[in-house]
Design an enzyme around this catalytic site. Structure first.
Site, PDB file in Angstrom:
ATOM      1  N   HIS A 170     -11.373 -12.536 -13.224  1.00  0.00           N
ATOM      2  CA  HIS A 170      -9.996 -12.443 -13.737  1.00  0.00           C
ATOM      3  C   HIS A 170      -9.913 -13.057 -15.137  1.00  0.00           C
ATOM      4  O   HIS A 170      -9.291 -12.489 -16.037  1.00  0.00           O
ATOM      5  CB  HIS A 170      -9.023 -13.217 -12.831  1.00  0.00           C
ATOM      6  CG  HIS A 170      -8.832 -12.656 -11.451  1.00  0.00           C
ATOM      7  ND1 HIS A 170      -9.002 -13.403 -10.313  1.00  0.00           N
ATOM      8  CD2 HIS A 170      -8.466 -11.419 -11.030  1.00  0.00           C
ATOM      9  CE1 HIS A 170      -8.737 -12.658  -9.240  1.00  0.00           C
ATOM     10  NE2 HIS A 170      -8.413 -11.453  -9.651  1.00  0.00           N
ATOM     11  N   SER A 206     -11.893 -12.247  -5.257  1.00  0.00           N
ATOM     12  CA  SER A 206     -11.364 -13.462  -4.631  1.00  0.00           C
ATOM     13  C   SER A 206     -11.809 -13.520  -3.169  1.00  0.00           C
ATOM     14  O   SER A 206     -12.130 -14.599  -2.649  1.00  0.00           O
ATOM     15  CB  SER A 206      -9.832 -13.476  -4.695  1.00  0.00           C
ATOM     16  OG  SER A 206      -9.391 -13.436  -6.027  1.00  0.00           O
TER      17      SER A 206
HETATM   18  P1  ADP Z   1      -4.761  -7.205  -6.229  1.00  0.00           P
HETATM   19  O1  ADP Z   1      -4.533  -7.775  -4.866  1.00  0.00           O
HETATM   20  O2  ADP Z   1      -3.524  -6.729  -6.914  1.00  0.00           O
HETATM   21  O3  ADP Z   1      -5.906  -6.244  -6.354  1.00  0.00           O
HETATM   22  P2  ADP Z   1      -6.482  -9.224  -7.363  1.00  0.00           P
HETATM   23  O4  ADP Z   1      -6.119 -10.621  -7.649  1.00  0.00           O
HETATM   24  O5  ADP Z   1      -7.514  -8.979  -6.322  1.00  0.00           O
HETATM   25  O6  ADP Z   1      -5.125  -8.494  -7.072  1.00  0.00           O
HETATM   26  O7  ADP Z   1      -6.919  -8.527  -8.712  1.00  0.00           O
HETATM   27  C1  ADP Z   1      -6.064  -8.402  -9.813  1.00  0.00           C
HETATM   28  C2  ADP Z   1      -6.687  -7.428 -10.788  1.00  0.00           C
HETATM   29  O8  ADP Z   1      -7.886  -7.979 -11.318  1.00  0.00           O
HETATM   30  C3  ADP Z   1      -7.060  -6.077 -10.177  1.00  0.00           C
HETATM   31  O9  ADP Z   1      -6.840  -5.068 -11.141  1.00  0.00           O
HETATM   32  C4  ADP Z   1      -8.542  -6.227  -9.911  1.00  0.00           C
HETATM   33  O10 ADP Z   1      -9.200  -4.974  -9.935  1.00  0.00           O
HETATM   34  C5  ADP Z   1      -8.953  -7.085 -11.111  1.00  0.00           C
HETATM   35  N1  ADP Z   1     -10.182  -7.842 -10.846  1.00  0.00           N
HETATM   36  C6  ADP Z   1     -10.423  -8.716  -9.850  1.00  0.00           C
HETATM   37  N2  ADP Z   1     -11.683  -9.202  -9.924  1.00  0.00           N
HETATM   38  C7  ADP Z   1     -12.264  -8.603 -11.017  1.00  0.00           C
HETATM   39  C8  ADP Z   1     -13.553  -8.647 -11.617  1.00  0.00           C
HETATM   40  N3  ADP Z   1     -14.533  -9.381 -11.095  1.00  0.00           N
HETATM   41  N4  ADP Z   1     -13.768  -7.893 -12.725  1.00  0.00           N
HETATM   42  C9  ADP Z   1     -12.783  -7.109 -13.218  1.00  0.00           C
HETATM   43  N5  ADP Z   1     -11.555  -7.012 -12.687  1.00  0.00           N
HETATM   44  C10 ADP Z   1     -11.282  -7.742 -11.601  1.00  0.00           C
END
Ligand code: ADP
Length: 165
Positions: free
Chosen positions: A19, A130
């Site tokens: 993130h 996560s």
């Molecule tokens: P959600 O539950 O809305 O998917 P997340 O917190 O899991 O929320 O993720 C928020 C955003 O960050 C999403 O667009 C997800 O694809 C992106 N994201 C999460 N981890 C990574 C990563 N390792 N690399 C790139 N993007 C990520």
């Protein structure tokens, strides 16, 4: 000139280095970024909204262009009310694509001014989520390369408290 503002929405349960990488890369394109933690009652979370906000704030403290907020309800309404109308989402594997594509299309059809900007994950973070971090941490694995230091401490505390319950 008008400020270019984007919103980066998500669960952030908790924030990871994946993130953070998206946040820092977005700052190269936008003047201001709002990291917005979604209230999603359907998703069971490990950290409360307040804990997630605090962990994000501590992680981005060196970047005054980043604001940290939370929102209820429709993302399109929240985003456009803030004068942004651009949402950043990260893409990892092909498996992320289908759901993200559907969301982007739906949001765009609800408000044609709404745009979703996708950023490909950076190579070291392609497998990072996560959920996997929580799983590894719950089993006592070392997560220090994958999350900011405050998040590592918070995860260790959360799982040691849970073991005592
Ligand atoms: P959600 O539950 O809305 O998917 P997340 O917190 O899991 O929320 O993720 C928020 C955003 O960050 C999403 O667009 C997800 O694809 C992106 N994201 C999460 N981890 C990574 C990563 N390792 N690399 C790139 N993007 C990520």
């Amino acid at each position: 000139m008008k400020k270019r503002i984007a919103v980066y929405p998500g669960s952030f349960d908790p924030i990871t280095n994946g993130h953070l990488d998206i946040i820092l890369r977005s700052l190269q394109i936008f003047d201001e970024l709002i990291v917005a933690v979604a209230h999603n009652v359907a998703k069971k979370s490990l950290f409360s909204i307040e804990e997630r906000l605090a962990l994000i704030r501590e992680t981005v403290t060196a970047y005054p262009q980043v604001r940290v907020d939370t929102f209820h309800g429709l993302l399109v309404d929240y985003v456009c009310e803030r004068g942004a109308c651009v949402v950043i989402r990260g893409l990892r594997a092909v498996s992320d694509f289908e759901n993200e594509f559907q969301l982007a299309q739906m949001n765009h059809s609800m408000n044609p001014r709404f745009e979703t900007l996708f950023m490909m994950t950076s190579v070291p973070y392609g497998y990072l989520s996560s959920s996997i971090i929580k799983e590894v941490a719950s089993l006592g694995g070392n997560i220090e390369d994958f999350v900011p230091p405050g998040v590592r401490i918070a995860l260790e505390k959360k799982f040691s408290d849970q073991q005592q319950d």
